[in-house]
Design an enzyme around this catalytic site. Structure first.
Site, PDB file in Angstrom:
ATOM      1  N   SER A  99       0.797  -1.225   0.000  1.00 12.64           N
ATOM      2  CA  SER A  99       0.000   0.000   0.000  1.00 12.64           C
ATOM      3  C   SER A  99       0.828   1.273   0.000  1.00 12.64           C
ATOM      4  O   SER A  99       0.269   2.356  -0.094  1.00 12.64           O
ATOM      5  CB  SER A  99      -0.941   0.006   1.210  1.00 12.64           C
ATOM      6  OG  SER A  99      -0.200   0.020   2.404  1.00 12.64           O
ATOM      7  N   LYS A 137      -6.092   3.225   8.758  1.00 14.88           N
ATOM      8  CA  LYS A 137      -5.166   4.213   8.199  1.00 14.88           C
ATOM      9  C   LYS A 137      -5.777   5.610   8.235  1.00 14.88           C
ATOM     10  O   LYS A 137      -5.083   6.598   8.521  1.00 14.88           O
ATOM     11  CB  LYS A 137      -4.802   3.826   6.769  1.00 14.88           C
ATOM     12  CG  LYS A 137      -4.040   2.504   6.665  1.00 14.88           C
ATOM     13  CD  LYS A 137      -3.853   2.081   5.225  1.00 14.88           C
ATOM     14  CE  LYS A 137      -3.146   0.730   5.142  1.00 14.88           C
ATOM     15  NZ  LYS A 137      -2.997   0.256   3.755  1.00 14.88           N
TER      16      LYS A 137
END
Length: 714
Positions: free
Chosen positions: A589, A632
């Site tokens: 990511s 996140k």
């Protein structure tokens, strides 16, 4: 007399014979006298060992006999019954030889009788011992019966307990056999202790004891809201779970809802306390089983009774602790199970958590089928990936993300501060912590998804205040100030949005997922004269290094469109660095973050400092979805960042975010790197700061990095 037949005379109605008398020689030698005396002694011994074989009259004749031949014939008529032996003695004309044969016969019979007597004595002694023990046991029973309730007949009491349990015929028969075995064993024997412990365990389990379920959804919702702030989606799922269970239990013959919930989330977000609240709302007993570090299958299934120190597994131990057949069992830290040569406990849990099998769960120690179908199992885990797939398939995963800053303030004010004040002997009138300073503690002294460290910091403040009260330095109500907060807790440990200032070339802020929640992962890229070498430092894993090479290949393929010199790799070297190099990092990511930092360093265009980003990149510049976007996003929000670049396919995750996060955060959904560059790179005519490392919040030093294996769509 002995005679020899010489001839037969026929012609008469009877046999007539001619005979010759064989006189018995008289022997009077000392040897013959000694033999006669010896045979007399043997006859006496034989008469003592076998009563009635030699009558007193015969014994008198034996004592009076002096002639060896006469004594031999006398004893032969009493002792020898077999016809061949009698004929042999009859034909023997030598008196000494006949008496020797009789003596040998006597000795053999005496030895046999002696052996038989020893056996009889031994058997009689054993019988006497058993009879004595039986007599003593009967007397002991009578004494216990006279004592009444204080002692009582223990064996009979065990039998009554077995019958009173109302077990099935097979189970009752096996337990009664064990009681009978115990009755026949000496009390001090080791095996008796084993059998007694087994019976105690079997009778101590709740076979038919149940608590009445209270499936009032309003009460359940009230309990959950009282014990936990936020977590609205998790609470809704629990309420739905209880509603389905209520409907299935009310239906005649309906089977209870067999769904097994697994609460997954970072430490300190309230997974265990949620399980306790579910038990409280249902009116059930609550038992917690910690599975962290369990590596022996016998911990789940129990040890066989043949082993020394055997005991049941943790499941049956928890059932005995609960005392009911339908408790709430919390299997805590199910992702921390391990295995070794002693077996795989996660495989043993398959039977426990499978509603098709756990109605007849067999523990190795108990070795009896036990019904676990009415037990409400709730599991907790920090990570889903370590849980074996077959075990994960039996559970419904309910993910619990981290708390927002506002939620942490409310939790601290409602729960943590009153709890710590009471624990440290203080009252609300003695210490007040304003919300502003709670925010300061959250921002400057904690970096976590949950509230565990926040509670520790509040406890540290309470300890300092309690010490001052005891020493007399403080009196009356004390309101915490910023100066005293720094005095109590020391200087700030973490920096936030006020330190994320300015725009720099080659620096981009990425986001990663860890087992304790989301974390910021800044990426720095430096260029220097060289020959196209790419260096990656900062404990980047294999997947992250592949993302870096893919980002470089994308930049080279789009060099003309991005206004990058086409042969830049021939003149410069690139160095990608991930700060906090002591912490390993991995996962795909960070792909768009490294690509953005690379392009920024090559084009000399800075990256916006108020934007964080996450997403996987392909060689063609596509942005693929990632996992853990909620965690996140919370990490970016905690750091004061309000703009987030994320893959467009992750838009589906937005409804699961807290409502205040949806309102305060600005999401930029992208599907290609061209969109990312257009959003985050500053135009070249804007002011550009020197390419220095940007001060960003440091990740939690105790947190693990983003795990390898964060797959597409995970």
């Amino acid at each position: 007399a002995r005679v020899r037949l010489n001839s037969f005379e026929l012609g008469r109605p009877f046999f007539g014979v001619q005979i010759a008398e064989l006189p018995d020689p008289h022997v009077a030698t000392p040897e013959a006298q000694a033999l006669v005396a010896h045979v007399r002694t043997l006859a006496e011994q034989h008469a003592e060992l076998q009563q009635g074989k030699l009558t007193p009259e015969v014994l008198e004749l034996v004592r009076a006999a002096e002639d060896p031949g006469q004594l031999a014939d006398l004893l032969a008529t009493q002792l020898v019954t077999e016809m061949p032996d009698r004929q042999h003695l009859l034909e023997e004309l030598e008196p000494i030889k006949r008496l020797e044969s009789v003596a040998i016969r006597l000795l053999g019979e005496i030895d046999m009788l002696t052996l038989e007597q020893k056996i009889k004595d031994r058997v009689r002694e054993q019988i006497d011992k058993n009879q004595r023990e039986y007599y003593l046991r009967e007397r002991l029973k009578a004494i216990h019966d006279e004592l009444g309730g204080e002692g009582g007949n223990e064996i009979e009491q065990l039998r009554e307990k077995v019958r009173a349990k109302g077990l099935g015929p097979d189970i009752e028969e096996r337990l009664l056999k064990e009681v009978t075995r115990l009755e026949r064993m000496p009390t001090i024997s080791a095996e008796a202790t084993v059998v007694r412990n087994y019976l105690d365990w079997a009778l101590g389990l709740p076979w038919h004891v149940r608590s009445e379920d209270s499936l009032d959804l309003d009460v359940a919702e009230e309990v959950l809201n009282e014990d936990h702030y936020g977590l609205d989606q998790v609470k809704d799922r629990i309420i739905e779970f209880l509603a389905v269970r209520k409907l299935t239990s009310e239906r005649e013959g309906g089977r209870p809802n067999a769904t097994i919930l697994c609460l997954a989330g970072p430490p300190g977000v309230g997974k265990t306390s949620l399980g306790r609240s579910v038990a409280e709302s249902m009116g059930r007993k609550f038992v917690r089983i910690s599975l962290g570090g369990v590596r022996d299958e016998a911990e789940i299934r129990g040890h066989r009774r043949t082993y020394i120190g055997a005991f049941p597994g943790r499941i049956l131990q928890a059932m005995k602790t609960a005392g009911t057949q339908n408790p709430v069992l919390l299997l805590d830290e199910i992702d921390k199970l391990s295995s070794d040569q002693r077996g795989d406990p996660s495989s043993a849990l398959l039977e426990v958590l499978d509603p098709e099998q756990n109605h007849a769960f067999v523990d190795h120690y108990l070795d009896l089928p036990y019904d676990l179908s009415d037990v409400l199992f709730i599991c907790t885990a920090n990570q889903i990936a370590p849980i074996p797939r077959p075990l994960r398939d039996r559970m419904e995963i309910v993910e619990i993300g981290g708390y927002t800053e506002d939620e942490k303030v409310e939790i601290a004010r409602r729960y943590l501060l009153p709890k710590q004040l009471e624990a440290h002997g203080l009252t609300a009138e003695q210490l007040e912590i304003p919300d502003k300073l709670l925010i300061e503690i959250i921002r400057g002294y904690t970096r976590e998804a949950g509230v565990r460290n926040l509670e520790r910091q509040i406890a540290a403040v309470c300890r300092k205040v309690a010490r001052e009260y005891v020493k007399g330095k403080r009196a009356g109500k004390q309101r915490l100030t910023a100066a005293r907060l720094e005095e109590y807790l020391g200087p700030r440990r973490f920096g936030y949005d006020e330190q994320i200032s300015g725009q720099h070339v080659g620096v981009a802020i990425g986001l990663g997922w860890t087992e304790v929640g989301g974390e910021l992962i800044p990426v720095e890229v430096a260029t220097m004269p060289g020959h196209g070498q790419l260096t990656i430092t900062g404990q980047a894993g294999d997947v992250m290094q592949e993302s870096a090479r893919a980002a470089l290949s994308y930049a080279r393929s789009r060099a003309e469109a991005l206004d990058i010199a086409p042969n830049f790799q021939e003149k410069i070297d690139l160095h990608i660095h991930l700060p906090e190099g002591a912490t390993p990092k991995d996962g795909p990511s960070a792909g768009i973050t490294m690509a953005t930092a690379l392009i920024s360093a090559l084009t000399k265009r800075p990256v916006r400092h108020d934007v964080a980003m996450t997403g996987e990149i392909t060689l063609r510049g596509r942005v693929l979805p990632i996992g853990g976007l909620k965690e996140k996003t919370l990490a970016a929000h905690r750091a004061g960042i309000r703009r987030l670049v994320a893959p467009a396919e992750n838009r589906r995750d937005l409804p699961t975010f807290p409502k205040n996060i949806q309102k305060e955060m600005e999401f930029i959904w992208v599907s290609s790197m061209d969109e990312v560059i257009a959003q985050v790179l500053v135009q070249s005519e804007d002011k550009v700061l020197p390419p220095l490392p940007m001060a960003v919040p440091a990740p939690n030093p105790l947190a693990l990095p983003e795990v390898a294996g964060e797959a597409h769509g995970s």
